[in-house]
Design a protein around this motif. Structure first.
Motif, mmCIF file in Angstrom:
data_model
loop_
_atom_site.group_PDB
_atom_site.id
_atom_site.type_symbol
_atom_site.label_atom_id
_atom_site.label_comp_id
_atom_site.label_asym_id
_atom_site.label_seq_id
_atom_site.Cartn_x
_atom_site.Cartn_y
_atom_site.Cartn_z
ATOM 1 N N TRP A 259 38.437 38.778 48.674
ATOM 2 C CA TRP A 259 38.816 37.112 49.017
ATOM 3 C C TRP A 259 39.429 36.436 47.980
ATOM 4 C CZ3 TRP A 259 38.926 34.709 53.776
ATOM 5 C CH2 TRP A 259 39.242 32.908 53.483
ATOM 6 N N HIS A 260 37.734 37.326 46.916
ATOM 7 C CA HIS A 260 38.486 36.043 45.715
ATOM 8 C C HIS A 260 39.496 36.138 44.300
ATOM 9 C CE1 HIS A 260 33.437 34.731 45.101
ATOM 10 N NE2 HIS A 260 34.482 34.483 46.092
ATOM 11 N N ASP A 261 39.985 37.873 44.966
ATOM 12 C CA ASP A 261 41.788 38.283 43.920
ATOM 13 C C ASP A 261 42.250 36.975 43.811
ATOM 14 O OD1 ASP A 261 42.169 40.576 42.161
ATOM 15 O OD2 ASP A 261 44.010 39.783 43.999
ATOM 16 N N PHE A 262 43.028 37.279 43.088
ATOM 17 C CA PHE A 262 44.542 36.214 42.014
ATOM 18 C C PHE A 262 45.237 37.093 41.599
ATOM 19 C CE2 PHE A 262 45.876 34.137 39.211
ATOM 20 C CZ PHE A 262 46.827 33.096 39.725
ATOM 21 N N ILE A 263 44.327 37.856 40.771
ATOM 22 C CA ILE A 263 45.756 38.324 39.700
ATOM 23 C C ILE A 263 46.932 39.225 40.685
ATOM 24 C CG2 ILE A 263 44.323 40.362 38.473
ATOM 25 C CD1 ILE A 263 46.647 38.262 36.514
ATOM 26 N N TYR A 264 46.099 40.052 41.555
ATOM 27 C CA TYR A 264 46.737 41.211 41.765
ATOM 28 C C TYR A 264 47.511 40.768 43.228
ATOM 29 C CZ TYR A 264 45.447 45.688 40.993
ATOM 30 O OH TYR A 264 44.650 46.982 39.943
ATOM 31 N N VAL A 265 47.078 39.890 43.980
ATOM 32 C CA VAL A 265 48.104 39.196 45.273
ATOM 33 C C VAL A 265 48.914 37.929 43.743
ATOM 34 C CG1 VAL A 265 46.860 38.707 46.991
ATOM 35 C CG2 VAL A 265 46.438 36.775 44.886
#
Lengths: 359, 277, 287
Positions: free
Chosen positions: B209-215
């Motif tokens: 949910w927190h991920d930014f860099i992968y998405v």
């Protein structure tokens, strides 16, 4: 069920937890595995249960080798030191769990559970969770769970060690009586010699993975095979004194710097083959020494009244020995007294090997 | 134990001083989200939910357009899938590592440890190519799989810890009672590690949910999750901070509530006494 | 077991190998594999056509790590020790305030900082300054590195503080009481009883955050984007930019390879210091 351990060994890497252990247990017999912690008794039990595979040797149930049989197929019941009740199940579910796995009908399960529960007096707590009952009750539940599938062999791993002293005495008697009533072959693992003495038909003493002696409680008490067994069995423990065995004019004596004690014929008979002089350890139990008259001189160190009798610690030279005196005995520290050893009850051990010279 | 009044206040003063800028930031953030017509740039003259208009209106920036609900749904799907993968794999592996002696066990444990030396975020270039070659690039399930892999080394240790917490005697008792290895797993372990399962799932879910860099890197600009949506809006010419604060607030509600839950779930893991050898 | 090994191999092991392979190519936008030997590394080490930015990036990385690491450890200790010596409810309040950075998504944390330190009067702190009649400050242009260090440092603090608080909570109360009976002041209790017992957590957190700061770039990317003009561009962010904004995948991979090597060396040192063997226990049922 008969159990036979045939030259059983279990190594963990370099450590020999159980070393070449041979032991035969008769059907219906109650045997205790006794020893200090780390002596291999629990490893032996877990190997019998099937959790460990022997490094060498065999475990036989009713003359059949069961080395490769998983625990669930061995028809055993087991009570663990921590009881190992399933925390998420009620007491009733805990007790009937083995039957549920066997697909026994609900009705039969409950009948059997009720019968066992009334035998062990835990009918009132069947609906509770293990965390909500006392230690003594947990113990009974663990026993009920072990017994419900009517196993051929009951294994008890330090079952009393988590109970308080008073409860321990009660449960000791109850378990012994239950075992006799059910006639179930039972192996008890314990480090407490009183537990082993009071409950078992025979005791196997283990030390560093090796069997030291096996026999009925009185035999271990009266004729210990070596220094370890002699020191481990009995409270307060046997007194040991270094001495020399000598032969003068056809009679045997044990001599120390402080005293010289002639040995009676009953003892002499057993040691007449031994070359003299010979370095020995003399063992004498506290109740076999009397204070009053005699050749041996001692100095009172401390007097501890126990009610039924009085425990006296004395110096003989630099050594301290313990004596059980009658409850009326009075003395003050530093007082000089005279002692007599009952020669008949003296034990002699080889100083080199620690083995008894009398058996 | 009684202390002098003066010294007792010192900790409060120090921490109050350090916390003050952050409190201002957090309070300012709320005021900005719920305030309309700001006076002096910070004090709202009027309360309202105008900033939350994305709840019923499409969001547009530049030539692009999406809705908050699409992005929210994508994030939920991504995080749930990732959390699910992490849970299943970590629970199975954690059990095996905790209880079963097998060849290569030590090697695997060390491998899991050494992997911490290489954080996933710096392997992004290779993961990009990997997903490209296996045809999962630009798809949420593919990125969820890659994201889940990042949490596995630590998640397996965590799951191993939960299983380590169940005494060997309980397992032995079950085996004496007639359980097969598999029955031990679902009749004894599963009920006992339920809180652990919840914790591992929430762990996997939260990180995804927190991920930014992968998405941001591995999904195309047309598939927006909350993180990339907010980032896109931040990168436009004219930034409406009130609108962004409101959007950020909505995005933060699930993790904030889960963190509170996670704390409770972790405390509920049963603790046993006894020799436990 | 199987799927776990599979997934870890697929997304960890293969990527490491793939990174090493790509590092020896000049892979660009066309995604064509063409091996060029050590050219990328030669460029990095300033042989031949050198990369003029490298010294700057290296310095940034060192300043950033050496700034954020002590901030994390000292700040985490300070908050943990002080909050554990307060009334429980007050301690919980402060720990919650400092835990928020980790509880909210990175993008939101980034947004908070980007907005708070925005250079115009729309930024939070500038708005406050303006309201007080003070001149506004171009925070992100004048002090970019400090802001980046603070934003990451307080993220580190949120974890360190929790770990230290948990460790303090396990110190038996008898111990601090004994020290007080022995005549220790509040400060002396902290100095002679609490801090020595936190030795292992402090070492663990230092090691953990050292590696974390070396490799993290997401927050910098969100707050300053590495700017202004490479002022906050650290090694890992530079690798990301090389690959995904300039599409020089080969060069980006070679930057990552160096980082991986540094990581592994650091990690081995840490493992040696901590002793790994005790983490591996044997199975106790052999069926």
């Amino acid at each position: 069920m008969k159990v036979f351990l045939d030259r059983l060994s279990k190594y963990f890497g370099q450590v020999k937890a159980v070393d070449n252990l041979t032991l035969a247990i008769e059907d219906g017999e109650f045997v205790a595995l006794l020893g200090p912690s780390g002596c291999g008794k629990t490893t032996t039990l877990l190997t019998i249960a099937g959790f460990y595979k022997p490094t060498a040797g065999f475990v036989l149930f009713d003359d059949k080798v069961v080395n490769e049989l998983p625990p669930r197929e061995r028809n055993i019941g087991m009570v663990f030191q921590s009881y190992a009740l399933y925390p998420h199940m009620s007491v009733l579910d805990n007790i009937t769990f083995p039957l549920r796995l066997k697909k026994v009908s609900r009705k039969e399960r409950e009948t059997k559970a009720k019968a066992l529960a009334s035998l062990l007096r835990i009918e009132d707590i069947l609906e509770r969770k293990p965390a909500e009952i006392s230690g003594g009750q947990q113990q009974r539940v663990a026993l009920a769970r072990a017994l419900i599938k009517e196993p051929g062999l009951l294994l008890l791993d330090e079952p009393l060690s988590n109970l308080d002293a008073k409860l321990r005495v009660t449960m000791r008697a109850e378990i012994k009586r239950l075992q006799k009533d059910l006639g179930i072959t039972t192996i008890l693992v314990t480090h407490d010699q009183v537990e082993a003495m009071t409950m078992a038909d025979r005791i196997a003493v283990l030390e560093t993975g090796k069997l030291q002696q096996v026999g009925p409680p009185e035999e271990l008490y009266n004729s210990p095979a070596n220094l370890f067994v002699a020191g481990f069995i009995g409270t307060p423990p046997m007194n040991f004194l270094a001495a020399t065995l000598e032969k003068r004019e056809g009679k045997f004596f044990i001599t120390t710097e402080r005293f010289c004690l002639p040995l009676p014929d009953s003892v002499t008979m057993k040691i007449c083959q031994i070359p003299t002089p010979h370095d020995v350890i003399v063992g004498i139990r506290p109740e076999n020494i009397s204070i009053g008259q005699g050749e041996i001189r001692g100095e009172i160190y401390v007097v501890e009244p126990l009610g039924r009798d009085t425990l006296v610690s004395l110096h003989i030279g630099t050594e301290i020995i313990k004596v059980i005196a009658p409850p009326t005995f009075r003395a003050s520290p530093g007082e000089q007294v005279q002692l007599t050893f009952s020669e008949e009850k003296v034990h002699l051990f080889d100083k080199e090997t620690g083995k008894s010279l009398l058996v | 134990m009684a202390y002098k009044r003066g010294t007792k206040a010192i900790p409060y003063l120090i921490l109050g001083f350090v916390a003050a800028p952050f409190l201002i930031m957090y309070v300012g953030f709320f005021l900005r989200a719920f305030g309309e017509k700001m006076v002096l740039g910070i004090i709202p003259a009027q309360w309202g939910i105008y900033n939350f208009r994305f709840l019923w209106q499409p969001i547009t920036w530049g030539l692009e357009q999406t809705t908050m609900w699409t992005a929210f749904g994508n994030t939920m799907f991504f995080a749930t899938l990732s959390g699910f993968i992490v849970t299943v794999i970590c629970m199975l592996a954690g059990y095996a590592l905790s209880r079963v002696e097998f060849r290569g066990r030590s090697f695997f444990l060390i491998l899991q440890l050494v992997l911490h030396a290489v954080p996933g975020q710096i392997l992004l270039i290779a993961v990009f190519f990997l997903l490209l070659y296996i045809g999962l690039l630009h798809r949420i399930p593919g990125v969820a799989l890659a994201r889940a892999a990042l949490e596995i080394p630590l998640g397996v240790w965590m799951a191993k810890g939960f299983f380590d917490g169940i005494p060997w005697d309980v397992e032995r008792a079950a085996m004496v009672d007639g359980c097969t290895r598999l029955q031990v797993w679902y009749k004894i372990f599963l009920p006992l590690v339920k809180p652990g399962i919840a914790a591992v799932f929430i762990w996997g879910f939260l990180f995804a949910w927190h991920d930014f860099i992968y998405v941001y890197t591995l999904l195309p600009g047309t598939i927006k999750v909350m993180a990339t949506l907010i980032q896109s809006l931040l990168a436009t010419e004219v930034i409406d901070y009130g609108y962004l604060a409101a959007l950020s607030l909505i995005y933060s509600i699930p993790p904030l509530s889960l963190f509170i839950f996670l704390q409770r779930a972790l405390l509920k893991v049963p603790i046993f006494g006894g020799k436990g050898t | 077991m199987g799927p776990s090994v599979g997934l870890v191999l697929l997304f960890y092991f293969i990527p490491v190998i793939l990174t090493f392979l790509i590092a020896f190519t000049d892979m660009g936008r066309t995604l064509i594999w063409r091996f060029i030997g050590l050219d990328n590394f030669a460029r990095l080490f300033g042989v031949g056509s050198r990369d003029p930015l490298i010294p700057r990036i290296l310095l940034n990385t060192i300043v950033y790590t050496l700034g954020a690491l002590p901030l994390t450890i000292v700040g985490g200790l300070l908050i943990a020790v002080l909050s554990m010596r307060m009334r429980p409810s007050a301690g919980l309040f402060f720990r919650s305030v400092f835990f928020i950075p980790r509880a909210i998504p990175p993008v939101v944390w980034g947004f908070l900082w980007a907005w708070s330190f925005e250079g115009t009067r729309y930024g939070l702190f500038n708005a406050i300054l303006a309201a007080l009649g003070l001149p506004t400050v171009q925070w992100l242009i004048r002090y970019p590195m400090i802001i980046v260090i603070l934003a990451n440092g307080f993220l580190g603090i949120s974890l360190a503080m929790l770990v230290f608080s948990a460790a303090i909570a396990t110190i038996p109360q008898e111990l601090t009481r004994a020290a007080e009976v022995d005549g220790a002041s509040e400060g002396q209790v902290i100095r002679y009883v609490i801090l020595p017992m936190l030795k292992w957590p402090i070492l663990t957190m230092t090691a953990w955050h050292l590696m974390s700061f070396l490799n993290s770039y997401v927050y910098i990317m969100l707050i300053t984007g590495g700017g202004p003009y490479y002022a906050t561009e650290v090694w890992s962010l530079y690798a990301y930019h090389a690959a995904f904004t300039q599409y020089r995948y080969g060069y980006g991979a070679s930057l990552v390879v160096l980082l991986v090597v540094v990581n592994v060396v650091l990690f081995l040192i840490i493992l040696k210091a901590f002793g790994m063997q005790r983490m591996l226990t044997r199975g106790k049922i052999e069926v």
